[in-house]
Design a protein around this motif. Structure first.
Motif, PDB file in Angstrom:
ATOM      1  N   ALA A 302      15.294  40.593  48.013  1.00 49.60           N
ATOM      2  CA  ALA A 302      15.611  39.264  47.368  1.00 49.60           C
ATOM      3  C   ALA A 302      16.310  39.661  46.117  1.00 49.60           C
ATOM      4  O   ALA A 302      17.358  39.039  45.521  1.00 49.60           O
ATOM      5  CB  ALA A 302      14.634  38.388  47.495  1.00 49.60           C
ATOM      6  N   ASP A 310      23.910  36.337  45.043  1.00 46.65           N
ATOM      7  CA  ASP A 310      23.305  35.024  45.520  1.00 46.65           C
ATOM      8  C   ASP A 310      22.239  34.667  45.352  1.00 46.65           C
ATOM      9  O   ASP A 310      20.850  34.983  46.178  1.00 46.65           O
ATOM     10  CB  ASP A 310      23.498  35.510  47.143  1.00 46.65           C
ATOM     11  N   ALA A 312      20.717  31.861  45.179  1.00 46.44           N
ATOM     12  CA  ALA A 312      19.977  30.721  45.951  1.00 46.44           C
ATOM     13  C   ALA A 312      19.712  31.376  47.109  1.00 46.44           C
ATOM     14  O   ALA A 312      18.429  31.031  47.668  1.00 46.44           O
ATOM     15  CB  ALA A 312      21.215  29.682  46.202  1.00 46.44           C
ATOM     16  N   GLY A 313      20.363  32.317  47.659  1.00 47.74           N
ATOM     17  CA  GLY A 313      19.860  32.958  48.959  1.00 47.74           C
ATOM     18  C   GLY A 313      18.691  33.567  48.739  1.00 47.74           C
ATOM     19  O   GLY A 313      17.496  33.856  49.494  1.00 47.74           O
ATOM     20  N   LEU A 315      16.383  33.320  46.490  1.00 46.43           N
ATOM     21  CA  LEU A 315      15.379  32.248  46.175  1.00 46.43           C
ATOM     22  C   LEU A 315      14.651  31.626  47.550  1.00 46.43           C
ATOM     23  O   LEU A 315      13.495  31.789  47.752  1.00 46.43           O
ATOM     24  CB  LEU A 315      15.714  30.986  45.593  1.00 46.43           C
ATOM     25  N   ARG A 316      15.545  31.373  48.625  1.00 45.10           N
ATOM     26  CA  ARG A 316      15.184  31.108  49.813  1.00 45.10           C
ATOM     27  C   ARG A 316      14.265  32.150  50.459  1.00 45.10           C
ATOM     28  O   ARG A 316      13.228  31.639  51.033  1.00 45.10           O
ATOM     29  CB  ARG A 316      16.112  30.709  50.668  1.00 45.10           C
ATOM     30  N   ALA A 317      14.806  33.332  50.248  1.00 40.43           N
ATOM     31  CA  ALA A 317      14.236  34.500  51.050  1.00 40.43           C
ATOM     32  C   ALA A 317      12.635  34.805  50.391  1.00 40.43           C
ATOM     33  O   ALA A 317      11.825  34.855  50.962  1.00 40.43           O
ATOM     34  CB  ALA A 317      14.941  35.932  50.869  1.00 40.43           C
ATOM     35  N   ASP A 319      10.926  32.459  48.729  1.00 36.54           N
ATOM     36  CA  ASP A 319       9.901  31.290  49.028  1.00 36.54           C
ATOM     37  C   ASP A 319       9.345  31.417  50.363  1.00 36.54           C
ATOM     38  O   ASP A 319       8.378  30.803  50.776  1.00 36.54           O
ATOM     39  CB  ASP A 319      10.809  29.976  48.942  1.00 36.54           C
ATOM     40  N   ARG A 320       9.767  32.253  51.063  1.00 36.11           N
ATOM     41  CA  ARG A 320       9.267  32.456  52.669  1.00 36.11           C
ATOM     42  C   ARG A 320       8.123  33.394  52.648  1.00 36.11           C
ATOM     43  O   ARG A 320       7.468  33.740  53.608  1.00 36.11           O
ATOM     44  CB  ARG A 320      10.409  33.121  53.710  1.00 36.11           C
ATOM     45  N   ARG A 333      10.610  34.621  40.944  1.00 36.18           N
ATOM     46  CA  ARG A 333      10.881  33.347  41.308  1.00 36.18           C
ATOM     47  C   ARG A 333      11.277  32.663  39.978  1.00 36.18           C
ATOM     48  O   ARG A 333      12.214  31.792  39.885  1.00 36.18           O
ATOM     49  CB  ARG A 333       9.606  32.682  41.744  1.00 36.18           C
ATOM     50  N   ARG A 342      17.097  25.675  36.787  1.00 36.12           N
ATOM     51  CA  ARG A 342      15.936  24.916  37.363  1.00 36.12           C
ATOM     52  C   ARG A 342      14.761  25.454  36.175  1.00 36.12           C
ATOM     53  O   ARG A 342      13.570  25.995  36.539  1.00 36.12           O
ATOM     54  CB  ARG A 342      15.508  24.927  38.610  1.00 36.12           C
ATOM     55  N   GLU A 345      10.884  24.462  36.629  1.00 31.40           N
ATOM     56  CA  GLU A 345      10.198  25.156  37.676  1.00 31.40           C
ATOM     57  C   GLU A 345      10.049  26.804  37.269  1.00 31.40           C
ATOM     58  O   GLU A 345       9.267  27.423  37.577  1.00 31.40           O
ATOM     59  CB  GLU A 345      10.854  25.017  38.986  1.00 31.40           C
TER      60      GLU A 345
END
Length: 373
Positions: A302, A310, A312-313, A315-317, A319-320, A333, A342, A345
């Protein structure tokens, strides 16, 4: 000493205590009497006798009478081996295949790697209490089953290589966080391993990985402060050592190496270039994740995705992943959230990372990040 004593005592805790007593006696006597001709044999014999005395005191001597019949020259067993380095001998001896792999690695790190239980727990991403129980189970199995601890014959060394490589790798990781003594010792052991088993690509891969990382050690800290890769002064990188590491990587690949340490070395080689090909780094991390199934590898992938443009991509990875107790999960994070604007956060993530940080450089770095938000 420890491996030899565990082998005939069958009790890890008793062996540890006996070794400590023998060294204490030596520290008291040898300045006055001089070092004996065979200090290793003297220490083993003294430790063994102390252990026998303790067994007597605990009124269990009758059931352990066999301890008296141990050969006097116990260290000869360690001398008669293709492995000429004592520390590496003992690592191979302690990595006994009758124990589960994580038990072999954890027990060896505790006994011989210079790491305490909290450091080993951090390396395995478990709590200190969980690691204490894991170590206790390994010791209990040794005691209950009478696992023999001795340096394996040359043709048996590859059977223990996975555990030995993991031990050296985790010692180096602890050194990479700032304990230079451990980093240097891991490199020394890695060189010995590659020379001992020249046909094993993963041994060369691990040595390449450590060598390339070690070449950047001067740039990783500014004074006592941690410096991220993007901010490092590349003039401080040891280019000769990086070239050596790449030659070792080439050797590993020529031997057919496609394993986890070879892939990590390839990643380290890419990250040591002036212009880093982050999409290629991310692709290698994907391959490494397939080999290891490791959430930490996915976290590193990530980071590479974010560096490739990327966040945003990435962060999605992230958060999983279920890595709540892992410092670098939260610091990663925090960085991704910061890049995405953000702020609140990001502060929460950096704050959680700061709670988990154990070294002063990490705490200072995270504190500065929080101050910058």
């Amino acid at each position: 000493m420890l491996a030899s004593l565990v082998g005939f005592l069958g009790d890890f805790d008793l062996a540890e205590e006996a070794v400590q007593e023998a060294f204490a006696i030596a520290a008291e006597r040898w300045p006055a009497t001089g070092m004996p001709d065979r200090p290793g044999a003297w220490l083993v014999t003294t430790a063994r006798n102390r252990a026998i005395d303790r067994v007597r005191r605990e009124r269990a001597f009758a059931g352990k009478i066999h301890l008296l019949h141990t050969p006097e020259a116990a260290m000869d067993e360690l001398d008669d081996t293709v492995i000429k380095d004592e520390r590496l001998q003992l690592i191979f001896a302690c990595c006994h295949p009758a124990l589960p792999l994580d038990g072999q690695v954890a027990l060896t790190l505790r006994a011989l790697g210079g790491l305490d239980t909290a450091e080993i727990a951090r390396a395995f991403l478990v709590s200190e209490e969980t690691m204490k129980r894991r170590l206790s189970r390994a010791k209990a199995k040794i005691k209950a089953t009478g696992i023999p601890f001795a340096v394996p014959a040359a043709h048996r060394l590859p059977d223990r290589l996975d555990a030995v490589l993991a031990v050296v790798y985790l010692i180096y990781n602890e050194g990479y966080r700032g304990r230079i003594d451990l980093g240097a010792e891991a490199l020394r052991l890695g060189r010995l391993l590659a020379a001992l088993l020249p046909g094993q690509p993963e041994a060369h891969g691990l040595l390449a990985l450590m060598t390339i990382h070690h070449a950047r050690r001067r740039a990783r800290f500014r004074g006592d402060d941690l410096v991220l890769l993007d901010d490092q002064d590349r003039s401080l990188w040891d280019q000769r050592r990086i070239a050596e590491g790449r030659a070792m990587l080439d050797r590993a690949i020529a031997l057919g190496g496609r394993g986890a340490y070879v892939v990590q070395a390839a990643i380290a080689s890419l990250q040591a270039r002036e212009r880093i090909d982050w999409p290629q780094v991310a692709a290698l991390y994907r391959r490494l994740a397939g080999l290891t199934g490791s959430a930490v590898v996915e976290l590193n992938r990530a980071v590479a995705l974010a560096q490739a443009g990327d966040p945003a991509g990435a962060l999605r990875a992230v958060d999983r992943l279920g890595l709540d107790g892992y410092l670098y999960f939260h610091s990663t994070r925090g960085e991704l959230l910061r890049r995405l604007g953000r702020g609140s956060e990001a502060r929460a993530a950096y704050g959680r990372a700061l709670e988990l940080a154990t070294s002063a450089p990490e705490r200072r770095f995270l504190t500065r990040r929080l101050e910058q938000l």
